[in-house]
Design a protein around this motif. Sequence first.
Motif, PDB file in Angstrom:
ATOM      1  N   LYS A  21       1.044  -1.763   0.165  1.00 38.79           N
ATOM      2  CA  LYS A  21      -0.147   0.602  -0.017  1.00 38.79           C
ATOM      3  C   LYS A  21       0.802   1.245  -0.241  1.00 38.79           C
ATOM      4  O   LYS A  21       2.206   0.897   0.718  1.00 38.79           O
ATOM      5  CB  LYS A  21      -0.829  -0.352   1.273  1.00 38.79           C
ATOM      6  N   GLU A  22       0.106   2.651  -0.566  1.00 36.98           N
ATOM      7  CA  GLU A  22       1.065   3.774  -0.737  1.00 36.98           C
ATOM      8  C   GLU A  22       0.596   4.222   0.172  1.00 36.98           C
ATOM      9  O   GLU A  22      -0.744   4.395   0.682  1.00 36.98           O
ATOM     10  CB  GLU A  22       0.859   4.453  -1.999  1.00 36.98           C
ATOM     11  N   ASN A  23       1.527   5.285   1.044  1.00 37.28           N
ATOM     12  CA  ASN A  23       0.881   6.198   2.247  1.00 37.28           C
ATOM     13  C   ASN A  23       2.153   7.624   2.675  1.00 37.28           C
ATOM     14  O   ASN A  23       3.123   7.209   2.051  1.00 37.28           O
ATOM     15  CB  ASN A  23       0.323   5.363   3.296  1.00 37.28           C
ATOM     16  N   ASP A  24       1.283   8.183   2.798  1.00 38.13           N
ATOM     17  CA  ASP A  24       2.059   9.791   3.249  1.00 38.13           C
ATOM     18  C   ASP A  24       2.186   9.343   4.846  1.00 38.13           C
ATOM     19  O   ASP A  24       1.360   9.333   5.128  1.00 38.13           O
ATOM     20  CB  ASP A  24       1.713  10.760   2.964  1.00 38.13           C
ATOM     21  N   VAL A  25       3.599   8.938   5.410  1.00 43.20           N
ATOM     22  CA  VAL A  25       3.598   9.205   6.359  1.00 43.20           C
ATOM     23  C   VAL A  25       4.896   9.678   7.316  1.00 43.20           C
ATOM     24  O   VAL A  25       5.348  10.239   7.188  1.00 43.20           O
ATOM     25  CB  VAL A  25       4.307   6.805   6.551  1.00 43.20           C
TER      26      VAL A  25
END
Length: 526
Positions: free
Chosen positions: A261-265
């Motif tokens: 999954k792609e995400n901004d962390v």
Amino acid sequence: MVLTETWLTGNERDSHSLAILKETLPHLDFHHIPRYSGRGGGVGVLLHKGYHVSRNPLEYFKSFEYLDLNVSSSKFCSFRLIALYRPPASKKNKTPLGTFFKEFSSLLEILLSSPQRLIIAGDFNIHIEKSNRAEVLNFLDILRMSKLRNHITCSTHMAGHTLDLVISRDDDSLVSSVKSTQSLPSDHSAIICRLNTLKPNPVKRHITARNLKDIEMDKFCLDITSSNLYSDGTPVSNPEQLMELYDKELRRILDDHAPTKENDVILRPHAPWYTKSLRRAKQERRRKERRADKTKLTVDKESYLDSCKSYNEQLLQAKSSYFLEKVRASDSRALFRLTNSLSIPTQLMVLPEHDSDLQLATSFGDFFETKIKKLRDELNCCPNQDMSVQVPDTCDASLAEFDDVTEDEVLKTIKAACNSTCNLDPIPTSLLKKCTPTLLPILTDVVNSSLQAGVVPETMKQAIVSPRIKKDNLPRNELKSYRPISNLSFAAKLVERTVACQVNDYLATNNLLPDVQSAYRAHHSV
């Protein structure tokens, strides 16, 4: 953090210092102006990456160096930061103090033409503590007429002088408090200044990751036993086909249980002791803080303070338990690595300056390939020499083939391996170790098929090559300063260590190793 006398010169010599600064403080950006001629000098500012920073154009002044930045944490919270350094009078610096007053007044005219909040910090090399001197009175008059004030009243130098100043607008509450500390290895004290401004925005990074923590191991192992790796058909004995099946099936199962999954962390410090119970306690503390701030009741404030105390105690206990367990489970080598990781900051990879990752990878690939070709050509050009060695005794033993390994031997090798993972692995090493009982027969077949065929599968010959700088003081923009480090897949390391173990046993059993050899031999260090 405002720094004066950075001793940066703007040439290649700075690359080493800037690289170390970037590695040691990855969450901060360093903005600076070097001194291009002469020794010493230079000013810089370390700011959290969450701030939006822009540079203002600089005017040339002969008597001082400065850096002009616009700093903002949000649309409605910004200020202008000036880092300034005035060199003291010396044989080389004969600029009169009057010139500084004139040029500093010119700078203030530029700065005060904007209503923006302002802070000026740096080393002025004016003895403010000597309030009766004409030059001090002149400088204070300049501040007073500009409606500015200095917040430093204590000594900032080991000799008792007040040389470092923090200046802001007279009617602004940007600076709430200042204090100095003399615990640094410098003749100047560190000035700690608290500002009334919003916190910087959290630093985020776009990542592609899997949620491995939510994998149910029972179901994961069950899917492995139900896959083609455990099919009832004709067993695969070809090492190439077996490795291909091993990679394909494990990748498919991992995608089913933990898809990418792609995400901004938000980038936060690594805290492996931070558990779900700690997260709930922190959320409860924050909830009580909001309630106390809303109601202003004493009972809610006391409840909030109790939750703060409880959370701090839980956090301390979690840290202590985590590291105590790590120490108990460590041998001497693991204990050294643990101590090293706690005492030395984690360093980021040092790389040459580049426009794109693809361009840099291509440059390194071409450089290493050319270097290997050059070495081979030099070896081919060497004159043939008789390298044979006369041995007084003959050896009747021979290593014609490798022996098959048992599951117990493979299990021992797996347990001795560290948890580092290569991007070529179908599943992370830590996950593989958790389901070792299920994968152990498959991994044993992988090793034995390679030993029986005397073949290393092509997939095991692939590696992730990373450039590592040879020494910290080498130029970071020169490719020859780097050496290639190869990272093999876990299965390839398993076969490699099995072969190395059997070869070493053969050499040791037949006394084929020199008595004086200590390198690459366990328990033979001298």
